[in-house]
Design an enzyme around this catalytic site. Structure first.
Site, PDB file in Angstrom:
ATOM      1  N   ARG A  96     -43.447 -65.826  20.279  1.00 39.51           N
ATOM      2  CA  ARG A  96     -44.057 -65.944  18.963  1.00 39.51           C
ATOM      3  C   ARG A  96     -43.373 -64.944  18.031  1.00 39.51           C
ATOM      4  NH1 ARG A  96     -45.535 -70.047  20.701  1.00 39.51           N
ATOM      5  NH2 ARG A  96     -47.643 -70.952  20.746  1.00 39.51           N
ATOM      6  N   HIS A 111     -38.307 -73.631  16.421  1.00 39.15           N
ATOM      7  CA  HIS A 111     -39.404 -73.682  17.397  1.00 39.15           C
ATOM      8  C   HIS A 111     -39.264 -74.905  18.311  1.00 39.15           C
ATOM      9  CE1 HIS A 111     -43.733 -72.043  17.968  1.00 39.15           C
ATOM     10  NE2 HIS A 111     -43.284 -72.534  19.118  1.00 39.15           N
TER      11      HIS A 111
END
Length: 312
Positions: free
Chosen positions: A227, A275
């Site tokens: 993250r 991502h």
């Protein structure tokens, strides 16, 4: 069994169909604003705040990804609602490929050869060997263990930092917080390529700032597939600029999509992906989730149950 799928994209129908193929005995609906028919279980990603108001009788929420902050951060999440996350389901292999590609690119100096090609220069560079490239796994969960195992099998020295020392792997040098405050610094100093896999929690938020990243040896590299909030962007950029770090491969960011003016877009030492290092494969994940749903509905134990105090 009645299940409601909540997904903020076109994938909702795909998940409904994939789960329906595995759970023919279940009634599966797609949640939309105003849908208030009570369901037993919810499956999905990033439910809107209104969702838990419309579904007050849920027995559990099943996350379609390994991360769960998209649920934990919901202001209307019931305090006692169990959350179960998908585990690997094919994402580990994708993570291995992503990290292998980046390490090999750096180790074999492919960017430098590309620059030489563009300049019309023929110049063999010094060779580099895998034993000179110790990797460090921060976060030894399901995906981190998969990557550690693969790199050890490939012949790289593998370090790992964990909260506890319960993991036993003769091919991984383990550094553990329970063994002393100096363990994290020792882990960083022993690592040439830092690979971040830990979840985003209060304990890991901003973990890798300028001070902690400087613990890596000069010329080290960073891969973040966890993250964006684990890395302080300004600190990473500072160390890339002053030459302490040689490169970074980033798949996750504090704000996604990444703002157009962010320096990562143009920094010569940064490689970015949107991502996509490991995308949940719907078929295998639905099969795993169906098994978890059946077991949970039958009051049998399931894996992947989130401990809220830890945040994962």
């Amino acid at each position: 069994m009645r299940i409601v799928v909540v997904y903020g994209s076109h994938k909702a129908q795909g998940w409904r169909d994939a789960l329906g193929a595995q759970l023919r005995e279940a009634q599966i609906d797609i949640w939309q604003p105003g849908f208030t028919e009570p369901a037993d279980f919810a499956v999905g990603w990033s439910p809107p705040p209104r969702f838990f108001i419309d579904q007050p009788k849920l027995r559990a929420f099943f996350s379609t990804g390994a991360g769960v902050e998209h649920v934990l951060n919901n202001p209307n999440l019931p305090a006692e609602l169990p959350i179960i996350r998908v585990e690997d389901a094919g994402m580990g292999e994708q993570m291995v490929d992503y990290c292998r590609f980046e390490v090999l690119r750096w180790m074999q100096r492919r960017d430098e050869y590309a620059a030489q090609q563009a300049a019309g220069v023929w110049k063999p560079l010094d060779e580099s060997h895998r034993e000179q490239w110790p990797v460090g796994i921060f976060g030894l969960g399901v995906l981190g263990r998969e990557v550690a195992k693969a790199f050890a099998a490939d012949g790289y020295p593998v370090n790992a930092f964990t909260r506890s020392n319960t993991t036993r792997d003769p091919n991984v040098r383990l550094f553990s917080a329970v063994n002393g405050a100096d363990q994290f610094a020792a882990f960083m100093q022993a690592t040439r390529v830092l690979m971040i896999f830990a979840p985003l929690t209060p304990a890991t938020q901003d973990k890798f700032d300028r001070h902690t990243l400087r613990l890596l040896p000069r010329g080290a590299y960073v891969i973040n597939v966890a993250r964006g909030g684990l890395i302080v962007d300004e600190g990473l950029l500072e160390l890339l600029d002053d030459g302490h770090l040689n490169g970074a491969a980033l798949d996750v960011f504090r704000q996604e999509p990444l703002p157009a003016q962010h320096r990562y877009w143009t920094h010569p030492k940064v490689r970015m992906t949107p991502h996509t290092a490991a995308v949940t494969p719907m078929g295998p994940a639905a099969k795993q989730m169906a098994e978890k749903l059946r077991r949970y509905a039958a009051n049998q134990p399931v894996t992947g149950l989130v401990e809220r105090a830890r945040g994962y």
